[in-house]
Design an enzyme around this catalytic site. Structure first.
Site, mmCIF file in Angstrom:
data_model
loop_
_atom_site.group_PDB
_atom_site.id
_atom_site.type_symbol
_atom_site.label_atom_id
_atom_site.label_comp_id
_atom_site.label_asym_id
_atom_site.label_seq_id
_atom_site.Cartn_x
_atom_site.Cartn_y
_atom_site.Cartn_z
ATOM 1 N N PRO A 77 -114.433 -14.597 40.756
ATOM 2 C CA PRO A 77 -113.303 -15.541 40.715
ATOM 3 C C PRO A 77 -112.743 -16.006 42.057
ATOM 4 O O PRO A 77 -112.643 -17.209 42.306
ATOM 5 C CB PRO A 77 -112.241 -14.779 39.918
ATOM 6 C CG PRO A 77 -112.972 -13.729 39.153
ATOM 7 C CD PRO A 77 -114.156 -13.363 39.990
ATOM 8 N N THR A 108 -115.791 -20.408 43.803
ATOM 9 C CA THR A 108 -114.901 -21.366 44.472
ATOM 10 C C THR A 108 -113.794 -20.563 45.145
ATOM 11 O O THR A 108 -112.900 -20.039 44.462
ATOM 12 C CB THR A 108 -114.268 -22.350 43.471
ATOM 13 O OG1 THR A 108 -115.317 -22.972 42.745
ATOM 14 C CG2 THR A 108 -113.436 -23.397 44.180
ATOM 15 N N LYS A 187 -115.948 -29.232 47.592
ATOM 16 C CA LYS A 187 -115.499 -28.878 46.234
ATOM 17 C C LYS A 187 -113.967 -28.904 46.151
ATOM 18 O O LYS A 187 -113.393 -29.438 45.204
ATOM 19 C CB LYS A 187 -116.046 -27.482 45.896
ATOM 20 C CG LYS A 187 -115.403 -26.759 44.741
ATOM 21 C CD LYS A 187 -115.910 -27.198 43.409
ATOM 22 C CE LYS A 187 -115.216 -26.430 42.282
ATOM 23 N NZ LYS A 187 -115.442 -27.019 40.983
ATOM 24 N N LYS A 262 -105.496 -22.836 40.857
ATOM 25 C CA LYS A 262 -106.139 -22.019 41.903
ATOM 26 C C LYS A 262 -106.817 -22.924 42.937
ATOM 27 O O LYS A 262 -106.609 -22.797 44.133
ATOM 28 C CB LYS A 262 -107.177 -21.078 41.283
ATOM 29 C CG LYS A 262 -108.018 -20.327 42.311
ATOM 30 C CD LYS A 262 -109.109 -19.487 41.675
ATOM 31 C CE LYS A 262 -110.350 -20.258 41.363
ATOM 32 N NZ LYS A 262 -111.513 -20.050 42.204
#
Ligand code: NAD
Length: 322
Positions: A77, A108, A187, A262
């Site tokens: 995560p 990520t 990203k 996030k």
């Protein structure tokens, strides 16, 4: 195009994304290649091993997987998990000699943690190669094998052909972004933009609808005008405008608002670190943080921001009855 010649590939992190990705490798890698898997949740490791007997083997730790594999893919995560998977002083990947090995992190995370891991590997194992390769396309894309990889590598990188062959077993597009951590920077900036568009689209729809317009008309207007964008066209935050959008299915089966929060937070932090002036960042972050903590929105697709902002979800009866 390179071919995949490893005798063993490692996969660490078998969650919503990692599990189907590892499944694609298990079905597509040559029959003699073994896949060593590890997750802190042992039951999921057992399930994957059971699904692909003989081909997928259980690792006892990240270190164990790294010891037995030539290429190791990680999909966990957040930055803290990546740090632990690679650098944990007892069971981390770097506790074994990874010289000459290929390490690809698909999580990520923040670019600072990715740099930290890369620098550690470069210092201790100069012949090992570490890359950031975050993905886009969601759980549905991971299951279908259609995700895109944003790879932190130059398009002249000698490992690129080999990595492309491997990653294409799990996804469609592999985009080399130029160098270390550029995959992550790409990203995060993408998700920042997508998150901002979803808020702007929700607000614009809401003001138009409150002025009496049918949202289907508004969507046509945006599509024909200068506001045209994919969020409005294919992921319209207003339910019932685009039938396949998560909003039309009660905001289920999409990109969870917590994940958007996030990534948005990571993007805002990145912007600060690199000195990028960012007038929408703080408001966007506040909006997704509040939406994430709203019981009416939590766990739902991030375009639920329309609901969070008080948008009308029962507009159809009103307009169809006119
Ligand atoms: P997830 O929470 O479903 O899975 C993460 C897995 O990592 C879990 O099984 C967890 O047990 C495991 N894990 C955590 N710490 C570990 C450790 N130290 N060692 C081994 N395993 C560990 O998360 P996910 O949805 O699969 O997302 C993974 C990454 O992909 C995240 O960074 C996320 O932002 C990114 N991503 C997710 C989506 C999505 O739609 N879910 C889309 C694109 C990118």
């Amino acid at each position: 195009m390179g071919s995949v010649k490893e005798s063993a590939v490692g996969f660490i992190g078998l969650g919503a994304m990692g599990r189907p990705m590892a499944g694609h490798l298990a079905s597509k890698l040559p029959s003699q290649t073994r896949i060593y898997v590890y997750d802190v949740v042992e039951s999921v490791v057992d399930e994957v091993c059971k699904e692909f007997p003989d081909k997928v083997l259980k690792g006892s730790s990240a270190k164990d997987v790294a010891e037995k594999s030539e290429t190791i893919i990680t999909m966990v995560p957040e930055g803290a998990h990546v740090k632990s998977v690679y650098l944990d002083p007892r069971n981390g990947i770097c506790q074994t000699d990874v010289s000459g090995k290929l390490l690809i992190d698909c999580s990520t995370i923040d670019t600072a943690t990715s740099h930290l891991v890369k620098d550690h590997i470069a210092e201790h194992f100069p012949t090992a190669s570490f890359y950031d390769a975050p993905v886009s396309g969601g759980v549905v894309g991971a299951v279908k094998g259609t995700i895109a990889f944003f790879l932190g590598a130059a398009d002249t990188d000698p490992n690129l052909p080999h990595m492309t062959s491997l990653l294409q077993m799990m996804g469609k597009q592999i985009i080399p972004c130029g160098g270390p951590t550029f995959g992550l920077a790409a990203k995060l900036s993408n998700n920042y933009l997508s998150g901002i568009i979803a808020i702007a689209c929700s607000e614009a729809m809401d003001m138009g609808m409150r002025s009496g317009l049918d949202p289907r008309v508004l969507a046509k207007v945006y599509a024909a005008g200068t506001a045209q964008n994919t969020i409005c066209d294919r992921f319209c935050p207003v339910p019932g405008v685009y039938p396949e959008a998560p909003s039309s299915g009660g905001y289920k089966e999409g990109f969870k608002v917590q994940l958007m929060r996030k990534d948005f937070n990571l993007a805002v932090e990145m912007a600060k670190r690199v000195g990028s002036k960012n007038v929408l960042g703080e408001v966007g972050l506040e909006t997704y943080t509040s939406a994430m903590n709203d019981p009416k929105c939590r766990d739902l697709d991030s375009r639920v921001v329309y609901r969070y902002l008080g948008g009308d979800e029962d507009w159809e009866a009103k307009h169809n009855g006119k």
